[in-house]
Design an enzyme around this catalytic site. Sequence first.
Site, PDB file in Angstrom:
ATOM      1  N   MET A  40       0.821  -1.214  -0.081  1.00 42.55           N
ATOM      2  CA  MET A  40       0.028   0.034  -0.079  1.00 42.55           C
ATOM      3  C   MET A  40       0.911   1.426  -0.022  1.00 42.55           C
ATOM      4  SD  MET A  40      -2.682  -1.288   2.998  1.00 42.55           S
ATOM      5  CE  MET A  40      -1.368  -1.587   4.215  1.00 42.55           C
ATOM      6  N   GLN A 113      -0.661  -5.680   0.919  1.00 45.56           N
ATOM      7  CA  GLN A 113      -2.037  -6.056   0.002  1.00 45.56           C
ATOM      8  C   GLN A 113      -1.461  -6.719  -1.454  1.00 45.56           C
ATOM      9  OE1 GLN A 113      -4.105  -2.529  -0.629  1.00 45.56           O
ATOM     10  NE2 GLN A 113      -2.767  -1.749  -2.196  1.00 45.56           N
ATOM     11  N   HIS A 286       5.351  -4.534  10.430  1.00 49.76           N
ATOM     12  CA  HIS A 286       5.040  -4.693   9.027  1.00 49.76           C
ATOM     13  C   HIS A 286       6.194  -4.614   8.134  1.00 49.76           C
ATOM     14  CE1 HIS A 286       1.860  -5.864   6.321  1.00 49.76           C
ATOM     15  NE2 HIS A 286       2.103  -4.458   5.950  1.00 49.76           N
TER      16      HIS A 286
END
Length: 303
Positions: A40, A113, A286
């Site tokens: 993203m 994603q 992340h």
Amino acid sequence: MATPLMRLLLAACPLLLVTADPIRKVSTNGTLPLVMWHGMGDSCCNPLSMGAIKKMIEDDVPGIYVLSLRIGNNIDTSNSFFMDVNQQVTQVCAQLAQDPQLKGGYNAMGFSQGGQFLRAVAQRCPSPPMKNLISVGGQHQGVYGLPRCPGESSVICNWIRKALNTEAYSDLVQKHLVQAQYWHDPLKDDLYKKHSVFLADINQERVVNETYKKNLQLLEKFVMVKFLNDTVVDPRVTEWFGFLKTGQSKETETLQESLLYTEDRLGLAAMEKAGKLVFLASDGNHLQFTEKWFNDNLLPYIR
Ligand SMILES: *[C@@H]1O[C@H](CO)[C@@H](O)[C@H](O)[C@H]1NC(C)=O
Ligand SMILES: *[C@@H]1O[C@H](CO)[C@@H](O)[C@H](O)[C@H]1NC(C)=O
Ligand SMILES: *[C@@H]1O[C@H](CO)[C@@H](O)[C@H](O)[C@H]1NC(C)=O
């Protein structure tokens, strides 16, 4: 046409952008090419992310052809922010099919994603053949929490989550907001199943599409990386294809405990039996990993 919710998300979630520039490298000498789909708001050319990873891989695998996907025809970020994921997948499928260097097959690596988006490519577009799919922090059962929000207790996060809770499955938001298309509300299971235009489809929530099941099983390996200290993805277990148990929002279940697996609606149980599923964990937040971790754990799947 941006609703207040969309404007707020735009402001709060710069990471949702999907536009990037293409990276191309001339012909390889035997190593399977690698197709990457960034996360993203990232871009393939960002020297601190995709650019660095591309260079690292090229250094370690001489001659490899690395294609870092560019989504859309321009770099207008707000345009791509609102682009239908199904359209993105269709466009990527066409791009891969037209690339002469991918004719013999390729490995795929999706970041965040990009992980679930490349899985859709595997399920819908078997040609050219994808060999290994490596999902780095992908959200295979979607998210029920806002990326980049610092935690459950933050007032703003709760407000946005509430807004997504009320609007996520409306036709307008589904069609135009990338994140809504993998928004998975365990308290609104019926709405999710009925109206999620992307995730509910690729996860066989409405019907079992035998084509998806067959195509996914063509993979040699499906590698899923979970970040143990991930504060971006909620719940973390979605990175290993688990999720919150339906009807509540606290308790999670593993992939193996889910109906998707016990009924084997997508072929994942068969794949695990065949030794095709690989679950990897990485310390840190992340998409935070060291070069050594990458080389030790992921490089073996793209050589
Ligand atoms: C590809 O070529 C490079 C040199 O250009 C060489 O170092 C590498 O080993 C070759 N890879 C394969 C798989 O043949
Ligand atoms: C199953 O997936 C294929 C490939 O995307 C698609 O062409 C077909 O329409 C789908 N079938 C159903 C019942 O959704
Ligand atoms: C992960 O989180 C735990 C607990 O919050 C912390 O003790 C640990 O240092 C963190 N590890 C990394 C690699 O960030």
